[in-house]
Design an enzyme around this catalytic site. Structure first.
Site, PDB file in Angstrom:
ATOM      1  N   SER A 111       0.838  -1.195   0.000  1.00  0.00           N
ATOM      2  CA  SER A 111       0.000   0.000   0.000  1.00  0.00           C
ATOM      3  C   SER A 111       0.878   1.252   0.000  1.00  0.00           C
ATOM      4  O   SER A 111       1.666   1.464  -0.921  1.00  0.00           O
ATOM      5  CB  SER A 111      -0.954  -0.032   1.205  1.00  0.00           C
ATOM      6  OG  SER A 111      -1.910   0.984   1.116  1.00  0.00           O
ATOM      7  N   GLU A 205      -2.088  -3.006  -7.822  1.00  0.00           N
ATOM      8  CA  GLU A 205      -3.307  -3.201  -7.035  1.00  0.00           C
ATOM      9  C   GLU A 205      -3.767  -1.840  -6.528  1.00  0.00           C
ATOM     10  O   GLU A 205      -2.997  -0.881  -6.515  1.00  0.00           O
ATOM     11  CB  GLU A 205      -3.058  -4.150  -5.858  1.00  0.00           C
ATOM     12  CG  GLU A 205      -2.029  -3.667  -4.835  1.00  0.00           C
ATOM     13  CD  GLU A 205      -2.566  -2.709  -3.773  1.00  0.00           C
ATOM     14  OE1 GLU A 205      -3.798  -2.714  -3.533  1.00  0.00           O
ATOM     15  OE2 GLU A 205      -1.768  -1.954  -3.195  1.00  0.00           O
ATOM     16  N   HIS A 275      -5.290  -5.261  -1.143  1.00  0.00           N
ATOM     17  CA  HIS A 275      -5.890  -5.047   0.168  1.00  0.00           C
ATOM     18  C   HIS A 275      -6.882  -6.166   0.454  1.00  0.00           C
ATOM     19  O   HIS A 275      -8.103  -5.953   0.563  1.00  0.00           O
ATOM     20  CB  HIS A 275      -6.568  -3.679   0.220  1.00  0.00           C
ATOM     21  CG  HIS A 275      -5.605  -2.530   0.233  1.00  0.00           C
ATOM     22  ND1 HIS A 275      -4.808  -2.210  -0.849  1.00  0.00           N
ATOM     23  CD2 HIS A 275      -5.298  -1.639   1.208  1.00  0.00           C
ATOM     24  CE1 HIS A 275      -4.063  -1.154  -0.543  1.00  0.00           C
ATOM     25  NE2 HIS A 275      -4.338  -0.791   0.692  1.00  0.00           N
TER      26      HIS A 275
END
Length: 305
Positions: A111, A205, A275
């Protein structure tokens, strides 16, 4: 639920630092640190709850100090991010990049931590797009696959991930594996903090981004000449968004069709990364081989810790 906890082959010293967001539950942090110990880590926590500042794990200055301290400690082998969210961007001008790259530490997170991977990749240093303390170790029922992937990766110089993908031609390509969170990668395009290997295998992602926002960020990478220079693009999880009535049939599948019409390299879906609870561990900067046949893809990473 009984967890079949994957244990390290050999104990490792791990430092937990807070480069970005503050934890949402301090009790869960204690539980997560204990689970790391159960997995075979000797834990050194640099996070201190009293230093929380606004939405961050600490002030910018303290967060930089935590990262530098962990990188300088000769005992530490692995440095794990406490949490993602937001905050690493503020630290970029103040980090000692030579210290981080020459520390010999294995940095892990995803992330917001994608920016750390970018910094290390610039200097030819491998890092792990993998677990963070929150929520991988702090949730009530940690995912065995996620923790096993991490333990296996740390214990070897070769790591493999297999997954089902949508219709793709038979494929066999090799290149440097790199990528991470799409918003973070697009965020640093054109800055001194970006790395974009040519002839690489790019994985992506994101969370909570409508397909049109995903498309816009992909176009930024495309217009910067990055996508055209890749051997393959792997898409992980893109969820947490809501379509609207006026999208009129424009959804993720429509965006994907458009993307594939723009780029010459194959675009594969289904990578178990993002996630999500059940997440593969990926070695950024590793020499990777991606093969695909009859809807099954295999990604083999080779590296040295």
């Amino acid at each position: 639920m009984t967890l079949n906890l994957p244990v390290l082959k050999q104990p490792l010293d791990i430092a937990v630092v807070a480069p970005s967001g503050a934890p949402l539950n301090e009790t869960a942090v204690v539980r997560g640190l204990d689970l790391l110990r159960q997995q075979g880590f000797r834990v050194h926590s640099y996070y201190e709850p009293e230093h929380k500042y606004q939405r961050f794990g600490a002030t910018d200055e303290v967060r930089v100090r935590q990262i530098h301290a962990a990188a300088s400690d000769p005992q530490i082998r692995v440095v794990m991010a406490l949490r993602g969210s937001y905050g690493f961007s503020r630290l970029l001008p103040y980090l000692d990049l030579d210290l981080l790259a020459q520390s010999g530490k294995i940095f892990t997170g995803y992330s917001d931590f994608t920016l750390m991977h970018q910094l290390l990749l610039q200097r030819g240093v491998c890092s792990i797009a993998g677990p963070m303390l929150c929520d991988d170790y702090t949730r009530d029922n940690p995912d065995e696959y996620t923790l096993k992937q991490f333990a296996d990766c740390l214990s070897s110089s070769r790591h493999q991930v297999e997954f089902a993908s949508d219709t793709v031609p038979e494929l066999d390509v090799q290149g440097v594996l790199w990528g991470g969170n799409l918003a973070m990668l697009a965020h640093v395009v054109g800055t001194p903090y970006a790395a974009a290997p040519e002839n690489g295998i790019l994985f992506l992602e994101d969370i909570g981004e409508h397909p049109y926002r995903v498309e816009r960020m992909l176009l930024q990478l495309h217009y910067a000449g990055i996508l055209e220079k890749q051997k393959a693009i792997l898409l992980g999880d893109f969820s947490g968004y809501r379509l609207a009535e006026h999208d009129n049939g424009y959804d993720f599948a429509a965006m994907l069709t458009y993307l594939r019409s723009l780029v010459r390299c194959p675009v594969l879906t289904g990578l178990p990364f993002g996630h999500i609870r059940e997440r593969a561990t990926l070695v950024v900067g590793s020499q990777a081989r991606l093969t695909a046949k009859e809807g099954i893809a295999s990604l083999v990473m080779c590296y040295q810790w």
